[in-house]
Write an enzyme that holds these catalytic residues in place. Structure first.
Site, PDB file in Angstrom:
ATOM      1  N   GLU A 307      15.919 -19.353   8.745  1.00 12.80           N
ATOM      2  CA  GLU A 307      15.410 -20.269   7.518  1.00 12.80           C
ATOM      3  C   GLU A 307      15.089 -21.280   7.398  1.00 12.80           C
ATOM      4  OE1 GLU A 307      12.997 -18.320   6.293  1.00 12.80           O
ATOM      5  OE2 GLU A 307      13.310 -15.731   6.558  1.00 12.80           O
ATOM      6  N   ARG A 311      12.157 -23.894   8.477  1.00 11.82           N
ATOM      7  CA  ARG A 311      11.403 -24.926   7.067  1.00 11.82           C
ATOM      8  C   ARG A 311      12.076 -26.111   6.980  1.00 11.82           C
ATOM      9  NH1 ARG A 311      10.797 -20.126   2.743  1.00 11.82           N
ATOM     10  NH2 ARG A 311      10.416 -18.810   3.439  1.00 11.82           N
ATOM     11  N   ASP A 440       8.679 -10.080  14.963  1.00 11.53           N
ATOM     12  CA  ASP A 440       7.842 -10.631  15.560  1.00 11.53           C
ATOM     13  C   ASP A 440       7.924 -12.180  16.103  1.00 11.53           C
ATOM     14  OD1 ASP A 440       9.259 -11.803  13.018  1.00 11.53           O
ATOM     15  OD2 ASP A 440       7.844 -11.803  11.987  1.00 11.53           O
ATOM     16  N   GLU A 576      -0.128 -15.786   7.070  1.00 17.03           N
ATOM     17  CA  GLU A 576      -0.581 -14.692   9.419  1.00 17.03           C
ATOM     18  C   GLU A 576      -1.698 -15.193   9.616  1.00 17.03           C
ATOM     19  OE1 GLU A 576       2.241 -13.736   7.181  1.00 17.03           O
ATOM     20  OE2 GLU A 576       4.074 -14.722   8.040  1.00 17.03           O
ATOM     21  N   THR A 665       6.819 -21.486  13.910  1.00 21.71           N
ATOM     22  CA  THR A 665       6.557 -20.168  12.878  1.00 21.71           C
ATOM     23  C   THR A 665       6.241 -21.378  11.185  1.00 21.71           C
ATOM     24  OG1 THR A 665       7.038 -17.820  12.957  1.00 21.71           O
ATOM     25  CG2 THR A 665       8.402 -19.266  13.114  1.00 21.71           C
TER      26      THR A 665
END
Ligand code: DMJ
Length: 676
Positions: A307, A311, A440, A576, A665
């Protein structure tokens, strides 16, 4: 002199009218009625006058004429050049000035030289979102960093167009390299060598825009009404964050407070490049000040490796690329170094958590496993950090993970399990396969790393291609009654018609692959899947998708394709579907994708907008009269959802050109390493 000669002549011979007329004043001549102003009369009169002069007088006059003639020749040769150039300049001026009937420029030759286009880059036009019908031409990004506005000739790519469109940037790049200038886009400046160098190269100071580039500026593409609506939504969200959660991780818009995850201003960092892309100069500058004064990584805090990489590291790197402000690169290096202890494991498969102040890392308390998606979706960021810093340790660490996973057994036709052990390096919990949570972005990053590296790393492509075949073979099904193609899950040989909203990244990724030369049936699948993702919104009462849906495999009277279980009916403002709509619109130009996104934005505004500022996750997408707000705005709403919305509504293919950038992502664009 005339009087004396006249007197002498009068005495010597009878008066002749023509002679007399010359010596008399005009009044007298007119009075005499003899004045004739014809050329022949004047010529004869001068000749007679000449004849009457003495030889001396004639010689003096001839000498004077000769002297004047010599002076004339000398002065002509010394003045000739300036005269010539002045004459030519006037001609040039005439050529360049537009001909406006009846209007002449005053002294065009002495007008000051025109100012260069960027002579005053500080004149940055302010956005005025209150006037959507005729939006201003806006150069995105703060003025001093703005280089190239978008192209005037906006063209959408269609599959038929692909080869031609792809050639354009290559040609442009060639020319720019030849000029040893920088490759740039709307403030993004990538030095050509920087964009091609392997990780061993050293970091370079960003270059200031050259005047040559300024001349190369093109007309910005105006922002349209839907984009203005996104800007308005962003400002509303930002207001809530600023008023009640400034510098904290997430806004709690209902309780007008905040929640802390890592204590690193997560929303602010995630939103930096979105502000840049949306052209929100003031907000960007304010946030930058917070980064300068308050963003400190030397903290005794545990962060999740994945994360914080996607980010924080991703957000800082992309903001550096867009703004060329080294502040963000320095911060990226700092956090990157502090995350490195995660890789000190027996298997080199990183731990999930790192204490960035102490330099220690560990797995979660209950297991020594890491999540497969997490350890395989940090590569774009670490590889880029190596390229920028010249320190290959970042890339080595993440490449090792990919190489290891490439060789692992336990896959099912390219599909990977969800967990991997940090001691043994082996997959665990075998037999469960999903494109949703925990797996994913493994698939997403296979393709994107291959693109980032210039499509040379064949193992990545192999794994991606094999995985898509695995999806087709094991996970694809069609629902009833609408026959929607969806991606289910496989657990120990049993198919489940369950699909996470997270899986909706897949149509966009498939389309990106097809755009990069992968088989056309990937695009076909993308088209089918994005329709399904849209139906996950359209078939629900609020028009917003739940976190998870179950598809009906058999037609039942009164049943739609999509079923929602009570535990799954929340919506976290996830990106998404909008992300995939953006890719689909970029590559097809089909306006229906924009319309679908517009519907989604309106429903976010209707059911998740908090009047005092901010947007909130909701608990029940099936209850329009009470969607049950959860009191939390996730950082990815600003980092991803609104950014992809803005890009989806744009017709400017250079607004993050997908042949130059690859999104991580978390929707942070990073440059594609152009092959040397
Ligand atoms: C984001 O943090 C990223 O997109 C991640 O890959 C998945 N989850 C959220 C958004 O849904």
């Amino acid at each position: 002199m005339y009087s004396a000669a006249a007197a002498a002549a009068t005495a010597a011979s009878p008066p002749r009218r023509d002679f007399i007329s010359v010596t008399l004043s005009p009044e007298e001549a007119v009075g005499a009625g003899s004045y004739n102003n014809s050329k022949a009369w004047r010529r004869r009169s001068c000749w007679r006058k000449w004849k009457q002069l003495s030889r001396l007088q004639r010689s003096v006059i001839l000498f004077l004429f000769a002297f004047l003639a010599v002076c004339g020749v000398i002065s002509y040769t010394s003045m000739g050049e300036p005269w010539k150039s002045l004459t030519n300049k006037s001609l040039d001026d005439q050529r360049t000035e537009p001909e406006i009937p009846g209007l002449k420029l005053a002294n065009p030759a002495v007008l000051p030289a025109p100012q260069k286009a960027d002579a005053n880059l500080g004149d940055y036009p302010e956005l005025s979102p209150q006037k959507p019908p005729k939006p201003p031409h806006v150069r995105r990004g703060p003025s001093n960093l703005q280089i190239k506005p978008p192209r005037r000739d906006v063209k959408l790519k269609t599959p038929q167009d692909t080869s031609r469109v792809v050639e354009e940037p290559v040609q442009a790049d060639k020319e720019e390299k030849m000029e040893k200038s920088v490759i740039s886009w709307r403030g993004a400046v990538i030095e050509p060598d920087q964009s091609t160098e392997p990780p061993s190269s050293k970091i370079k100071e960003p270059e200031k825009p050259s005047s040559m580039e300024a001349e190369d500026q093109k007309e910005p593409v105006p922002i349209n009404e839907r984009q203005m609506a996104v800007i308005e939504a962003f400002r509303h969200a930002w207001k809530g964050y600023k008023d009640f959660a400034w510098g904290h991780d997430e806004l709690k818009p209902l309780s007008k407070s905040y929640s802390e995850w890592f204590g690193l201003g997560l929303t602010l960092i995630d939103a930096l490049d979105t502000m840049w892309i949306l052209g929100l100069k003031e907000e960007f500058e304010e946030a930058r000040k917070w980064v300068v004064n308050d963003l400190v990584f030397d903290k005794n805090v545990d962060v999740n490796l994945f994360e914080s990489t996607i980010r924080i590291l991703g957000g800082l790197l992309s903001t550096y690329h867009l703004s060329r402000d080294t502040l963000f690169l320095e911060k990226a290096k700092d956090i990157g170094n502090r995350l490195m202890p995660a890789f000190k494991t027996p298997s080199k498969i990183p731990y999930s958590d790192v204490n960035i102040g102490r330099g220690t890392a560990h797995p979660p308390r209950w297991t020594s496993d890491s999540t497969v998606a997490e350890v395989t979706s940090i590569q774009l960021e670490f590889r880029e950090l190596s390229r920028l810093t010249g320190d290959d340790k970042f890339q080595k660490a993440v490449d090792e993970v990919m190489k290891h996973v490439h060789t692992l057994s336990g896959k099912n036709d390219g599909l990977v399990p969800m967990f991997i052990n940090t001691n043994s390096g082996q997959f665990t919990h075998l037999g469960v396969y999903t494109l949703g949570a925990r797996a994913d972005s493994y698939y997403e990053y296979l393709l994107k790393q291959w693109i980032q590296g210039g499509k040379k790393e064949n193992e990545l492509l192999e794994d991606y291609m094999r995985a898509i075949e695995g999806v087709k073979k094991h996970l694809l099904q069609r629902s009833q009654p609408k026959k929607l193609t969806f991606v289910g899950e496989l657990a120990h040989g049993h198919f489940s018609a369950k699909m996470d909203h997270l899986v909706c990244f897949l149509p966009g990724t498939l389309a990106l692959g097809a755009h990069n030369g992968l088989p056309a049936d990937h695009m076909k699948l993308a088209e089918a899947l994005i329709e399904t993702c849209y139906q996950m919104y359209a078939q629900v009462e609020t028009g917003l998708s739940p976190e998870i849906v179950h598809f009906n495999l058999h037609a039942q009277k009164g049943h739609k394709d999509v079923e929602i279980k009570p535990a799954d009916r929340h919506n976290l403002l996830r990106p998404e579907t909008v992300e995939s709509l953006f890719y689909m619109y970029r590559f097809t130009g089909d306006k229906k994708y924009q319309d679908w996104g517009w519907e989604i934005l309106q429903n976010f505004n209707k059911y998740t907008r908090v009047p005092t500022g901010g947007y909130t996750s909701i608990n029940n997408v099936q209850n329009p009269s009470n969607p049950e707000p959860r009191d939390k705005m996730e950082s990815f709403f600003l980092g991803e959802t609104l950014k992809y919305m803005f890009l989806l509504f744009s017709d400017d293919i250079d607004l993050i050109n997908l042949d130059k950038y690859v999104f991580n992502t978390e929707a942070h664009p990073l440059p594609i390493w152009v092959p040397a």
